[in-house]
Design a protein around this motif. Sequence first.
Motif, mmCIF file in Angstrom:
data_model
loop_
_atom_site.group_PDB
_atom_site.id
_atom_site.type_symbol
_atom_site.label_atom_id
_atom_site.label_comp_id
_atom_site.label_asym_id
_atom_site.label_seq_id
_atom_site.Cartn_x
_atom_site.Cartn_y
_atom_site.Cartn_z
ATOM 1 N N SER A 75 20.194 -32.214 19.160
ATOM 2 C CA SER A 75 21.423 -31.572 18.696
ATOM 3 C C SER A 75 21.567 -30.177 19.313
ATOM 4 C CB SER A 75 21.393 -31.481 17.182
ATOM 5 O OG SER A 75 22.618 -31.036 16.698
ATOM 6 N N GLU A 133 32.669 -22.383 19.612
ATOM 7 C CA GLU A 133 32.609 -21.415 18.528
ATOM 8 C C GLU A 133 33.420 -21.913 17.328
ATOM 9 O OE1 GLU A 133 34.051 -17.517 19.457
ATOM 10 O OE2 GLU A 133 32.388 -16.587 18.371
ATOM 11 N N THR A 141 34.075 -21.335 10.295
ATOM 12 C CA THR A 141 34.012 -22.798 10.325
ATOM 13 C C THR A 141 32.967 -23.292 9.331
ATOM 14 O OG1 THR A 141 34.497 -22.620 12.670
ATOM 15 C CG2 THR A 141 33.861 -24.788 11.865
ATOM 16 N N HIS A 153 26.695 -30.139 14.249
ATOM 17 C CA HIS A 153 25.522 -29.285 14.484
ATOM 18 C C HIS A 153 25.411 -28.157 13.453
ATOM 19 C CE1 HIS A 153 22.326 -27.469 16.821
ATOM 20 N NE2 HIS A 153 22.957 -26.317 16.777
ATOM 21 N N LEU A 154 26.536 -27.622 13.014
ATOM 22 C CA LEU A 154 26.476 -26.459 12.121
ATOM 23 C C LEU A 154 25.869 -26.791 10.761
ATOM 24 C CD1 LEU A 154 30.052 -25.529 10.827
ATOM 25 C CD2 LEU A 154 29.366 -27.766 11.552
ATOM 26 N N ARG A 178 39.722 -25.934 12.814
ATOM 27 C CA ARG A 178 41.001 -25.846 13.509
ATOM 28 C C ARG A 178 41.042 -26.752 14.733
ATOM 29 N NH1 ARG A 178 41.940 -20.520 16.957
ATOM 30 N NH2 ARG A 178 43.715 -21.790 17.552
ATOM 31 N N GLU A 220 30.860 -26.437 28.229
ATOM 32 C CA GLU A 220 32.159 -27.088 28.391
ATOM 33 C C GLU A 220 33.312 -26.178 27.963
ATOM 34 O OE1 GLU A 220 32.785 -30.196 29.669
ATOM 35 O OE2 GLU A 220 30.677 -30.134 30.243
ATOM 36 N N ASP A 221 33.181 -25.529 26.830
ATOM 37 C CA ASP A 221 34.271 -24.698 26.329
ATOM 38 C C ASP A 221 33.754 -23.777 25.231
ATOM 39 O OD1 ASP A 221 36.576 -23.646 25.110
ATOM 40 O OD2 ASP A 221 37.751 -25.385 25.721
ATOM 41 N N PHE A 276 43.326 -27.008 18.662
ATOM 42 C CA PHE A 276 43.948 -26.061 19.592
ATOM 43 C C PHE A 276 45.255 -26.607 20.149
ATOM 44 C CE2 PHE A 276 39.488 -25.068 19.487
ATOM 45 C CZ PHE A 276 39.488 -23.687 19.419
ATOM 46 N N MET A 307 33.788 -24.862 16.504
ATOM 47 C CA MET A 307 33.055 -25.962 15.870
ATOM 48 C C MET A 307 31.821 -25.449 15.132
ATOM 49 S SD MET A 307 34.751 -28.575 16.227
ATOM 50 C CE MET A 307 36.310 -27.753 16.460
ATOM 51 N N GLY A 308 31.722 -24.157 14.994
ATOM 52 C CA GLY A 308 30.640 -23.591 14.194
ATOM 53 C C GLY A 308 29.358 -23.318 14.956
ATOM 54 N N THR A 333 33.272 -31.102 10.943
ATOM 55 C CA THR A 333 32.628 -29.879 10.452
ATOM 56 C C THR A 333 32.685 -29.786 8.927
ATOM 57 O OG1 THR A 333 34.638 -28.547 10.601
ATOM 58 C CG2 THR A 333 33.264 -28.625 12.570
ATOM 59 N N ARG A 374 37.126 -34.231 15.459
ATOM 60 C CA ARG A 374 36.052 -33.273 15.691
ATOM 61 C C ARG A 374 36.119 -32.150 14.657
ATOM 62 N NH1 ARG A 374 35.992 -29.950 21.234
ATOM 63 N NH2 ARG A 374 37.702 -28.979 20.122
ATOM 64 N N ALA A 375 37.334 -31.697 14.355
ATOM 65 C CA ALA A 375 37.477 -30.659 13.337
ATOM 66 C C ALA A 375 37.037 -31.191 11.973
ATOM 67 C CB ALA A 375 38.918 -30.167 13.284
ATOM 68 N N ARG A 401 41.299 -28.613 23.622
ATOM 69 C CA ARG A 401 40.045 -28.054 24.097
ATOM 70 C C ARG A 401 38.888 -28.955 23.702
ATOM 71 N NH1 ARG A 401 39.298 -22.865 25.677
ATOM 72 N NH2 ARG A 401 41.133 -21.525 25.723
ATOM 73 N N LEU A 402 38.810 -30.114 24.330
ATOM 74 C CA LEU A 402 37.671 -31.006 24.060
ATOM 75 C C LEU A 402 36.527 -30.608 24.980
ATOM 76 C CD1 LEU A 402 39.571 -34.377 23.820
ATOM 77 C CD2 LEU A 402 38.424 -33.204 21.957
ATOM 78 N N PHE A 403 35.313 -31.106 24.678
ATOM 79 C CA PHE A 403 34.195 -30.915 25.587
ATOM 80 C C PHE A 403 34.318 -32.025 26.626
ATOM 81 C CE2 PHE A 403 32.591 -29.434 21.368
ATOM 82 C CZ PHE A 403 32.801 -28.103 21.634
ATOM 83 N N ILE A 454 28.611 -32.782 18.092
ATOM 84 C CA ILE A 454 28.494 -31.332 18.240
ATOM 85 C C ILE A 454 29.080 -30.621 17.014
ATOM 86 C CG2 ILE A 454 29.464 -29.372 19.532
ATOM 87 C CD1 ILE A 454 28.981 -31.215 22.053
ATOM 88 N N LYS A 495 32.896 -13.764 11.869
ATOM 89 C CA LYS A 495 32.886 -14.453 13.170
ATOM 90 C C LYS A 495 33.409 -15.890 13.040
ATOM 91 C CE LYS A 495 30.358 -11.673 16.013
ATOM 92 N NZ LYS A 495 30.794 -11.366 17.359
ATOM 93 N N PRO A 496 34.057 -16.391 14.111
ATOM 94 C CA PRO A 496 34.647 -17.738 14.043
ATOM 95 C C PRO A 496 33.659 -18.829 13.598
ATOM 96 C CG PRO A 496 35.310 -16.659 16.059
ATOM 97 C CD PRO A 496 34.353 -15.737 15.378
ATOM 98 N N HIS A 497 32.420 -18.792 14.121
ATOM 99 C CA HIS A 497 31.505 -19.882 13.767
ATOM 100 C C HIS A 497 31.128 -19.852 12.285
ATOM 101 C CE1 HIS A 497 27.876 -17.321 13.899
ATOM 102 N NE2 HIS A 497 28.515 -16.680 14.856
#
Lengths: 348, 253
Positions: A191, A207, B76, B104-105, B82, A201-202, B84, A209-210, B168, B164-165, B88-90, B101, B71-73
């Motif tokens: 992970s 950020e 979340t 992960h948080l 959110r 990638e972005d 975009f 996505m946490g 989280t 994806r959103a 803005r995908l990986f 991904i 901070k943004p992370h």
Amino acid sequence: MKKKKIILSLIAIILFFSLLFILNSVFNSHQTRILRLCGIYVVLALSLNLINGFTGQFSLGTAGFMAIGAYTSAILTMPPAQKASAYYLEPIVPWLADIEMSFLPALIIAGLISALIGFIVAAPVLRLRDDYLAIATLGFSEIIRVVITNLQNITNGSLGLKGLPNYTNVWWSWGVAVVCIIFMALLINSSYGRALKAIREDEIAAEAMGINLFRNKLFAFTVSSFMAGVGGALLGHLMGTIDPLMFRFTLTYNILLIVVVGGIGSITGSVISGVIVTVAMEALRIVDGNIDLGFMVIKGIPGMRMVIFSILLMVIILFFRRGIMGTNEFSWKWILESKLFKKRKEVA
Amino acid sequence: MAILKTENITMKFGGITAVSDFTMELEKNKIIGLIGPNGAGKTTAFNVITGVYKPTSGHIFYNKENITGIKPHNITKLGIARTFQNIRLFKELSVLENVLIANHLRLKSNPFSAVVNTPNYVRQEKHMIEKSLALLEEVDLIDVKDEKSFSLPYGYQRRLEIARALATEPKVLLLDEPAAGMNPQESNQLMEFIIKIRDKFDLSIFMIEHHMQVVMGVCEKIYVLDHGITIAQGTPHEIQNNPRVIEAYLGVE
């Protein structure tokens, strides 16, 4: 499937070391030296690929961290008597004079000190991006080299250190390389590895996505510095002599070449191209010397092979941007399925 | 009770005021909209709420907790996710990896236990994969789970961004123009989808949208921004008949 993969990997490792054993006994001393160099360059390429290829942070500081690793390990392993004679301009500081340890702890400490410096450097530098980051890391790498040149009573300054114990045999070099390959493969597929790839990638999406950008970048940079330090230590004990001039930017450039040729963001690519480029660098030594074509002699120009490598790098960047492997990896699944596919074909 | 609230947010970039005195309230399980002409400051408002920018003045509250300047992370992590405006995908990663991904948080481990595969990590990884597959099933993307995300058709990419959103585990979802580039039929499907996920995941949704059909269709309350100023707020019906809104969109005679 998972058990099968582990067994296959173990068999592959055993086969690989048997091959090394055979090569080691067949090759002459010059050839085994290249073989050892290959293992070291694989470690260094993986180090640079972790930060550049997987995390997407363009760092050019490898040579500096190698220097830290090489010097640490050299000072820790040199016998006290030898140190006393080597530091003739200014004697070594007393707390380092009597240290002598075996290779494994020295190697680990070399990695740790390099990682520590990497950690400290990373905190301010990683706030930058792209080419600004490249310039800053490049600058830090040079700063490290200048500091080493001037710490006369620790590093022996520009005189360098000679007669390092010749520890880096094929087993050390490739043993460390295999450990690094396994470590990287496990990390990248975890992970945490996915989080690093997300940053590549972005950053903005990662950020959102946490994912803590700073912490993850810091982690990648520190691990990368550790590996660079260990690689530098191995290189020092292979060369037997180290001096600050060895760790100039051109060294980072060689490793960058390996990473780009292999594929930015591929462990498999770094391993394959680490071997190919190292062997090619030796094989191309002929262009540095005079070439006798029978009817005429082309006068050799020293450094000609670096010209060839530069052209090669340009060609790769212009036409084969993904390198040998792109971001693809070798996998057992891939091999097994292609075989299955063949069988099915035969039935049909 | 308001789950998300902003109080007089002002965001200045140098001499330009992108958003001024923006006050909004999102009630639990409601869907509300933010509309306005191009350059009205809608996305800036989103960026302020999600912590990308720290507001010049004003406060943001999430469940009565002041989250201004976080901070943004971490935002979340608290439960505000959110999407975009420009997807803005990986891109180079698979659909499944994109969703993983976002899990992960919530992972409680460290890189070294991950590398040596401790039982605790293996259990969590397995749980993450199961959860992600279930989510992909839910949003009808299970058939493309191994495709690289950039190779998906546009509508799928939009849906993957929302998935994806959702991964989280948010309580509040901010959608930035989810219907952009969609035809009327696709927009209708999207409306159904938004209402479906709201009910299924117990969400409160705040969306920016240009498609009036979508905004009027799903939003219970609408805020209208023009040049950073909130010119109107109210139910879709009230907004449609508000002269200031018509003026902002169509100009005056």
